[in-house]
Design a protein around this motif. Structure first.
Motif, PDB file in Angstrom:
ATOM      1  N   ASN A  31       0.846  -1.194   0.000  1.00 51.64           N
ATOM      2  CA  ASN A  31       0.000   0.000   0.000  1.00 51.64           C
ATOM      3  C   ASN A  31       0.880   1.241   0.000  1.00 51.64           C
ATOM      4  O   ASN A  31       1.911   1.278   0.667  1.00 51.64           O
ATOM      5  N   MET A  32       0.441   2.250  -0.731  1.00 49.58           N
ATOM      6  CA  MET A  32       1.228   3.471  -0.885  1.00 49.58           C
ATOM      7  C   MET A  32       0.407   4.702  -0.509  1.00 49.58           C
ATOM      8  O   MET A  32      -0.804   4.716  -0.666  1.00 49.58           O
ATOM      9  N   VAL A  33       1.130   5.719  -0.025  1.00 50.06           N
ATOM     10  CA  VAL A  33       0.535   7.016   0.299  1.00 50.06           C
ATOM     11  C   VAL A  33       1.439   8.085  -0.299  1.00 50.06           C
ATOM     12  O   VAL A  33       2.665   7.940  -0.283  1.00 50.06           O
ATOM     13  N   PHE A  34       0.840   9.156  -0.819  1.00 44.73           N
ATOM     14  CA  PHE A  34       1.637  10.267  -1.321  1.00 44.73           C
ATOM     15  C   PHE A  34       2.330  10.956  -0.158  1.00 44.73           C
ATOM     16  O   PHE A  34       1.683  11.403   0.787  1.00 44.73           O
ATOM     17  N   ALA A  35       3.634  11.064  -0.216  1.00 47.38           N
ATOM     18  CA  ALA A  35       4.416  11.647   0.875  1.00 47.38           C
ATOM     19  C   ALA A  35       4.060  13.109   1.113  1.00 47.38           C
ATOM     20  O   ALA A  35       4.035  13.568   2.254  1.00 47.38           O
ATOM     21  N   ASN A  36       3.752  13.838   0.046  1.00 44.13           N
ATOM     22  CA  ASN A  36       3.464  15.259   0.212  1.00 44.13           C
ATOM     23  C   ASN A  36       2.076  15.527   0.800  1.00 44.13           C
ATOM     24  O   ASN A  36       1.749  16.676   1.083  1.00 44.13           O
ATOM     25  N   ARG A  37       1.266  14.497   0.997  1.00 42.36           N
ATOM     26  CA  ARG A  37      -0.064  14.658   1.601  1.00 42.36           C
ATOM     27  C   ARG A  37      -0.064  14.331   3.090  1.00 42.36           C
ATOM     28  O   ARG A  37      -1.055  14.542   3.775  1.00 42.36           O
ATOM     29  N   ARG A  70      -3.940  -6.878  10.858  1.00 43.05           N
ATOM     30  CA  ARG A  70      -2.892  -6.897  11.876  1.00 43.05           C
ATOM     31  C   ARG A  70      -3.056  -5.712  12.830  1.00 43.05           C
ATOM     32  O   ARG A  70      -3.870  -4.833  12.621  1.00 43.05           O
ATOM     33  N   ARG A  71      -2.252  -5.698  13.870  1.00 36.06           N
ATOM     34  CA  ARG A  71      -2.306  -4.642  14.871  1.00 36.06           C
ATOM     35  C   ARG A  71      -1.878  -3.305  14.259  1.00 36.06           C
ATOM     36  O   ARG A  71      -0.891  -3.229  13.522  1.00 36.06           O
ATOM     37  N   THR A  72      -2.618  -2.253  14.563  1.00 33.51           N
ATOM     38  CA  THR A  72      -2.270  -0.917  14.082  1.00 33.51           C
ATOM     39  C   THR A  72      -1.081  -0.394  14.871  1.00 33.51           C
ATOM     40  O   THR A  72      -1.111  -0.329  16.096  1.00 33.51           O
ATOM     41  N   ARG A  73      -0.035  -0.014  14.161  1.00 34.06           N
ATOM     42  CA  ARG A  73       1.165   0.513  14.814  1.00 34.06           C
ATOM     43  C   ARG A  73       1.439   1.956  14.453  1.00 34.06           C
ATOM     44  O   ARG A  73       2.151   2.645  15.177  1.00 34.06           O
ATOM     45  N   ALA A  74       0.892   2.417  13.326  1.00 34.61           N
ATOM     46  CA  ALA A  74       1.081   3.809  12.927  1.00 34.61           C
ATOM     47  C   ALA A  74      -0.229   4.367  12.393  1.00 34.61           C
ATOM     48  O   ALA A  74      -0.971   3.681  11.688  1.00 34.61           O
ATOM     49  N   VAL A  75      -0.502   5.599  12.752  1.00 34.05           N
ATOM     50  CA  VAL A  75      -1.659   6.324  12.248  1.00 34.05           C
ATOM     51  C   VAL A  75      -1.114   7.483  11.424  1.00 34.05           C
ATOM     52  O   VAL A  75      -0.350   8.313  11.933  1.00 34.05           O
ATOM     53  N   ILE A  76      -1.495   7.513  10.150  1.00 36.47           N
ATOM     54  CA  ILE A  76      -1.006   8.542   9.240  1.00 36.47           C
ATOM     55  C   ILE A  76      -2.147   9.526   9.001  1.00 36.47           C
ATOM     56  O   ILE A  76      -3.224   9.136   8.544  1.00 36.47           O
ATOM     57  N   ILE A  77      -1.900  10.776   9.337  1.00 42.43           N
ATOM     58  CA  ILE A  77      -2.907  11.819   9.182  1.00 42.43           C
ATOM     59  C   ILE A  77      -2.566  12.605   7.924  1.00 42.43           C
ATOM     60  O   ILE A  77      -1.454  13.125   7.780  1.00 42.43           O
ATOM     61  N   CYS A  78      -3.536  12.681   7.006  1.00 42.32           N
ATOM     62  CA  CYS A  78      -3.312  13.348   5.724  1.00 42.32           C
ATOM     63  C   CYS A  78      -3.986  14.715   5.692  1.00 42.32           C
ATOM     64  O   CYS A  78      -4.948  14.958   6.422  1.00 42.32           O
ATOM     65  N   ASP A  79      -3.510  15.576   4.808  1.00 38.05           N
ATOM     66  CA  ASP A  79      -4.061  16.923   4.712  1.00 38.05           C
ATOM     67  C   ASP A  79      -5.476  16.946   4.133  1.00 38.05           C
ATOM     68  O   ASP A  79      -6.180  17.941   4.254  1.00 38.05           O
ATOM     69  N   SER A  80      -5.915  15.851   3.561  1.00 32.56           N
ATOM     70  CA  SER A  80      -7.267  15.754   3.017  1.00 32.56           C
ATOM     71  C   SER A  80      -8.298  15.402   4.085  1.00 32.56           C
ATOM     72  O   SER A  80      -9.488  15.334   3.794  1.00 32.56           O
ATOM     73  N   GLY A  81      -7.823  15.142   5.312  1.00 30.16           N
ATOM     74  CA  GLY A  81      -8.720  14.738   6.385  1.00 30.16           C
ATOM     75  C   GLY A  81      -8.829  13.232   6.529  1.00 30.16           C
ATOM     76  O   GLY A  81      -9.488  12.743   7.438  1.00 30.16           O
ATOM     77  N   HIS A  82      -8.185  12.493   5.646  1.00 28.36           N
ATOM     78  CA  HIS A  82      -8.191  11.039   5.732  1.00 28.36           C
ATOM     79  C   HIS A  82      -7.192  10.571   6.784  1.00 28.36           C
ATOM     80  O   HIS A  82      -6.142  11.180   6.977  1.00 28.36           O
ATOM     81  N   ILE A  83      -7.542   9.478   7.429  1.00 20.78           N
ATOM     82  CA  ILE A  83      -6.682   8.831   8.415  1.00 20.78           C
ATOM     83  C   ILE A  83      -6.355   7.443   7.876  1.00 20.78           C
ATOM     84  O   ILE A  83      -7.259   6.680   7.524  1.00 20.78           O
ATOM     85  N   VAL A  84      -5.067   7.129   7.808  1.00 22.68           N
ATOM     86  CA  VAL A  84      -4.624   5.846   7.271  1.00 22.68           C
ATOM     87  C   VAL A  84      -3.980   5.054   8.404  1.00 22.68           C
ATOM     88  O   VAL A  84      -3.096   5.559   9.100  1.00 22.68           O
ATOM     89  N   LEU A  85      -4.436   3.813   8.576  1.00 21.89           N
ATOM     90  CA  LEU A  85      -3.864   2.927   9.590  1.00 21.89           C
ATOM     91  C   LEU A  85      -2.859   1.996   8.920  1.00 21.89           C
ATOM     92  O   LEU A  85      -3.139   1.432   7.867  1.00 21.89           O
ATOM     93  N   SER A  86      -1.706   1.844   9.550  1.00 19.24           N
ATOM     94  CA  SER A  86      -0.651   0.986   9.009  1.00 19.24           C
ATOM     95  C   SER A  86      -0.167   0.021  10.084  1.00 19.24           C
ATOM     96  O   SER A  86      -0.185   0.343  11.273  1.00 19.24           O
ATOM     97  N   ALA A  87       0.288  -1.136   9.651  1.00 18.88           N
ATOM     98  CA  ALA A  87       0.782  -2.159  10.572  1.00 18.88           C
ATOM     99  C   ALA A  87       2.291  -2.048  10.786  1.00 18.88           C
ATOM    100  O   ALA A  87       2.872  -2.891  11.462  1.00 18.88           O
ATOM    101  N   ILE A  88       2.929  -1.032  10.226  1.00 18.68           N
ATOM    102  CA  ILE A  88       4.362  -0.853  10.457  1.00 18.68           C
ATOM    103  C   ILE A  88       4.579   0.317  11.416  1.00 18.68           C
ATOM    104  O   ILE A  88       3.719   1.181  11.571  1.00 18.68           O
ATOM    105  N   GLN A  89       5.743   0.351  12.053  1.00 21.18           N
ATOM    106  CA  GLN A  89       6.060   1.355  13.065  1.00 21.18           C
ATOM    107  C   GLN A  89       6.116   2.765  12.462  1.00 21.18           C
ATOM    108  O   GLN A  89       6.541   2.923  11.310  1.00 21.18           O
ATOM    109  N   PRO A  90       5.726   3.786  13.238  1.00 22.53           N
ATOM    110  CA  PRO A  90       5.822   5.163  12.744  1.00 22.53           C
ATOM    111  C   PRO A  90       7.247   5.542  12.320  1.00 22.53           C
ATOM    112  O   PRO A  90       7.433   6.247  11.328  1.00 22.53           O
ATOM    113  N   GLU A  91       8.238   5.062  13.049  1.00 22.01           N
ATOM    114  CA  GLU A  91       9.625   5.364  12.714  1.00 22.01           C
ATOM    115  C   GLU A  91       9.999   4.804  11.345  1.00 22.01           C
ATOM    116  O   GLU A  91      10.748   5.433  10.592  1.00 22.01           O
ATOM    117  N   THR A  92       9.481   3.627  11.034  1.00 21.83           N
ATOM    118  CA  THR A  92       9.770   3.004   9.744  1.00 21.83           C
ATOM    119  C   THR A  92       9.174   3.829   8.610  1.00 21.83           C
ATOM    120  O   THR A  92       9.826   4.063   7.591  1.00 21.83           O
TER     121      THR A  92
END
Length: 91
Positions: A10-16, A48-70
């Protein structure tokens, strides 16, 4: 446009991306629930267990199973690689 792998292909635009946070605190849990209620939650954990929550400028919230640091490191690596490639083109 830079795409960042957030796990399982899964991919997310870095600038968002506004923030990458851990899901442990109560305020973040409320943000996740609010996004779920409003239809702005994207669950990319594949059960899988949610380890990172990605907040986007569009108001979308993306849940990821990898660490925020990663995720942050992948953004950093991608930025360095792109800038280095651009510099070499100028020489």
């Amino acid at each position: 446009m830079k795409l960042i792998n957030i796990g399982f292909g899964n991919m997310v635009f870095a600038n968002r991306i506004i923030a990458i946070v851990s899901p442990e605190s109560a305020p973040i849990k409320r943000i996740i629930q609010d996004a779920k209620d409003s239809g702005n939650l994207i669950d990319a954990t594949y059960g899988r267990r949610t380890r990172a929550v990605i907040i986007c400028d569009s108001g979308h919230i993306v849940l990821s199973a990898i660490q925020p640091e990663t995720v942050a490191n992948r953004i950093g690596e991608h930025s360095v690689g792109v800038s280095g490639a651009e510099d070499s083109k100028l020489d």
